[in-house]
Design a protein around this motif. Structure first.
Motif, PDB file in Angstrom:
ATOM      1  N   ALA A   2     -16.199 -58.686  32.808  1.00 41.37           N
ATOM      2  CA  ALA A   2     -16.762 -58.035  31.622  1.00 41.37           C
ATOM      3  C   ALA A   2     -15.864 -56.870  31.244  1.00 41.37           C
ATOM      4  CB  ALA A   2     -18.176 -57.539  31.910  1.00 41.37           C
ATOM      5  N   ASP A   3     -15.819 -56.560  29.950  1.00 37.76           N
ATOM      6  CA  ASP A   3     -15.004 -55.430  29.491  1.00 37.76           C
ATOM      7  C   ASP A   3     -15.627 -54.095  29.870  1.00 37.76           C
ATOM      8  OD1 ASP A   3     -13.103 -57.126  28.356  1.00 37.76           O
ATOM      9  OD2 ASP A   3     -14.162 -57.189  26.429  1.00 37.76           O
ATOM     10  N   GLN A   6     -19.327 -54.459  35.243  1.00 37.21           N
ATOM     11  CA  GLN A   6     -18.548 -55.088  36.313  1.00 37.21           C
ATOM     12  C   GLN A   6     -19.162 -54.852  37.698  1.00 37.21           C
ATOM     13  OE1 GLN A   6     -14.515 -53.648  35.952  1.00 37.21           O
ATOM     14  NE2 GLN A   6     -14.276 -54.445  33.873  1.00 37.21           N
ATOM     15  N   TRP A   7     -19.883 -53.753  37.847  1.00 35.34           N
ATOM     16  CA  TRP A   7     -20.506 -53.468  39.148  1.00 35.34           C
ATOM     17  C   TRP A   7     -21.791 -54.271  39.345  1.00 35.34           C
ATOM     18  CZ3 TRP A   7     -17.713 -51.061  42.670  1.00 35.34           C
ATOM     19  CH2 TRP A   7     -16.658 -50.240  42.242  1.00 35.34           C
ATOM     20  N   THR A  57     -25.006 -62.287  39.323  1.00 32.09           N
ATOM     21  CA  THR A  57     -24.051 -63.372  39.092  1.00 32.09           C
ATOM     22  C   THR A  57     -22.944 -63.418  40.137  1.00 32.09           C
ATOM     23  OG1 THR A  57     -22.637 -64.390  37.388  1.00 32.09           O
ATOM     24  CG2 THR A  57     -22.539 -61.998  37.594  1.00 32.09           C
ATOM     25  N   ASN A  58     -22.298 -64.575  40.209  1.00 30.26           N
ATOM     26  CA  ASN A  58     -21.072 -64.833  40.972  1.00 30.26           C
ATOM     27  C   ASN A  58     -21.216 -64.510  42.463  1.00 30.26           C
ATOM     28  OD1 ASN A  58     -18.515 -65.827  41.304  1.00 30.26           O
ATOM     29  ND2 ASN A  58     -17.459 -64.043  40.441  1.00 30.26           N
ATOM     30  N   PHE A  59     -22.223 -65.111  43.079  1.00 33.09           N
ATOM     31  CA  PHE A  59     -22.412 -64.944  44.527  1.00 33.09           C
ATOM     32  C   PHE A  59     -21.576 -65.975  45.287  1.00 33.09           C
ATOM     33  CE2 PHE A  59     -26.913 -63.842  43.021  1.00 33.09           C
ATOM     34  CZ  PHE A  59     -26.543 -62.533  42.730  1.00 33.09           C
ATOM     35  N   LYS A  60     -20.931 -65.540  46.345  1.00 31.21           N
ATOM     36  CA  LYS A  60     -20.120 -66.406  47.188  1.00 31.21           C
ATOM     37  C   LYS A  60     -20.883 -66.674  48.487  1.00 31.21           C
ATOM     38  CE  LYS A  60     -16.835 -65.939  44.134  1.00 31.21           C
ATOM     39  NZ  LYS A  60     -16.518 -67.029  43.193  1.00 31.21           N
ATOM     40  N   LEU A 110      -8.540 -54.574  39.376  1.00 29.37           N
ATOM     41  CA  LEU A 110      -9.325 -54.227  38.201  1.00 29.37           C
ATOM     42  C   LEU A 110     -10.831 -54.437  38.390  1.00 29.37           C
ATOM     43  CD1 LEU A 110      -9.299 -53.379  35.202  1.00 29.37           C
ATOM     44  CD2 LEU A 110      -9.018 -55.806  34.606  1.00 29.37           C
ATOM     45  N   TYR A 111     -11.225 -55.611  38.904  1.00 23.24           N
ATOM     46  CA  TYR A 111     -12.639 -55.972  38.952  1.00 23.24           C
ATOM     47  C   TYR A 111     -13.193 -55.804  40.373  1.00 23.24           C
ATOM     48  CZ  TYR A 111     -11.473 -58.263  34.525  1.00 23.24           C
ATOM     49  OH  TYR A 111     -11.043 -58.525  33.257  1.00 23.24           O
ATOM     50  N   PRO A 112     -14.277 -55.053  40.542  1.00 28.79           N
ATOM     51  CA  PRO A 112     -14.894 -54.941  41.871  1.00 28.79           C
ATOM     52  C   PRO A 112     -15.294 -56.315  42.404  1.00 28.79           C
ATOM     53  CG  PRO A 112     -15.860 -53.366  40.330  1.00 28.79           C
ATOM     54  CD  PRO A 112     -15.020 -54.286  39.507  1.00 28.79           C
ATOM     55  N   SER A 113     -15.085 -56.528  43.692  1.00 30.55           N
ATOM     56  CA  SER A 113     -15.453 -57.807  44.294  1.00 30.55           C
ATOM     57  C   SER A 113     -15.540 -57.651  45.808  1.00 30.55           C
ATOM     58  CB  SER A 113     -14.423 -58.888  43.943  1.00 30.55           C
ATOM     59  OG  SER A 113     -14.670 -60.072  44.674  1.00 30.55           O
TER      60      SER A 113
END
Length: 285
Positions: free
Chosen positions: A75-76, A81-82, A88-91, A210-213
């Motif tokens: 997301a912009d 993003q946090w 969303t996007n669970f591994k 850039l993106y927290p993960s």
């Protein structure tokens, strides 16, 4: 000349296949070592396998409950993003069982505030954690586990295998055993906001810078735990083969292929897939 180049490329292909086979295997034991403040002197060390850990140390997980990390939220808006509400996007890292990193550190004398613990994979990739996150984790973070068993694989995403290694072919793998107090579905997710709240800024993992993960912490094929008195002062940037399937695959294949340079021929493409493309590319320039 063409034959010479072809032979050289074939030789590189053979070498890369051997290296890949050696480094892409599940691990079954850990070398645990404590290193003095000079960064070299070994103060204490031991080697333990997963059989010993399972029989002699407290076990994290029950082989039924699944534990998750969170990938990047594209997301912009920086705050989005946090993903504070874990949407969303669970591994899915499986229904894992493992050993608390703190218990492994205790085998060589433990750590004190100001020390750091390095968790290192067979290919040299490593990440470091401080005292607070290892010994006094908040429930939303949960203990840092080195996993040697998977009771049930993920329904979607990376397949890791079921059972002990070698059947659990992602073993040994780092998984953070977060509680389920935040996730609206009751899942045990170590989310990006959890990382933000409980990890110091210098330890935050950012995909593509850039993106927290938090998926970037789930390194597999672990072989060593190092306790550094006074902290680790060496290089932080190292090869990331052991992150394939986790931090290195935090975006879609389409996005990844869009960033790759065009392959001059099929042989180069095969070499690229085996991790030697950058070398060949420089050679051909």
């Amino acid at each position: 000349m063409q034959r010479k180049v072809t032979r050289m490329l074939l030789a590189l292909l053979c070498v890369s296949m051997l290296v890949a086979a050696a480094s892409a295997a599940p691990t079954t034991e850990l070398h645990v070592v404590k290193i003095a403040a000079d960064g070299q002197t070994v103060l204490n060390e031991t080697t333990v396998d997963y059989h010993w850990m399972e029989a002699n140390l407290p076990v994290l997980g029950d082989g039924v409950t699944h534990y998750y990390h969170q990938g990047p939220v594209f997301a912009d808006d920086k705050e989005t993003q946090w993903d504070r509400n874990e949407t969303t996007n669970f591994k899915d890292r499986g229904a894992v069982k493992g050993t608390d990193l703190a218990d492994l550190c205790d085998l060589v004398g433990g750590i004190e505030p100001g020390d750091e613990v390095m968790v290192r994979a067979v290919d040299g990739y490593h990440i470091e954690f401080g005292y607070q996150n290892v010994y006094e984790p908040e429930p939303r973070q949960g203990p840092i586990g080195i996993c040697w068993y998977n009771g049930e694989d993920a329904d979607v995403g990376e397949r890791q295998g079921v059972g002990h290694p070698p059947d659990y072919h992602a073993a040994m793998r780092l998984v953070i055993f977060a509680d389920n107090s935040t996730n609206p579905e009751g899942k045990h997710v170590f989310g990006n906001q959890d990382m933000r709240d409980y990890f110091p800024p210098e330890r935050l993992h950012l995909f593509d810078n850039l993106y927290p993960s938090t998926s970037g912490y789930t390194v597999k094929w672990l072989s060593e735990v190092r306790v550094y008195e006074g902290g680790y002062t060496g290089a932080k940037d190292v090869p990331v083969k052991s992150l394939q399937g986790s931090a290195a695959v935090e975006t879609t294949e389409a996005q990844a292929s869009a960033q790759a340079p065009p392959s001059p021929d099929p042989l180069f493409g095969l070499l690229a897939g085996l991790g030697v493309a950058s070398y060949v590319w420089r050679m051909r320039r």
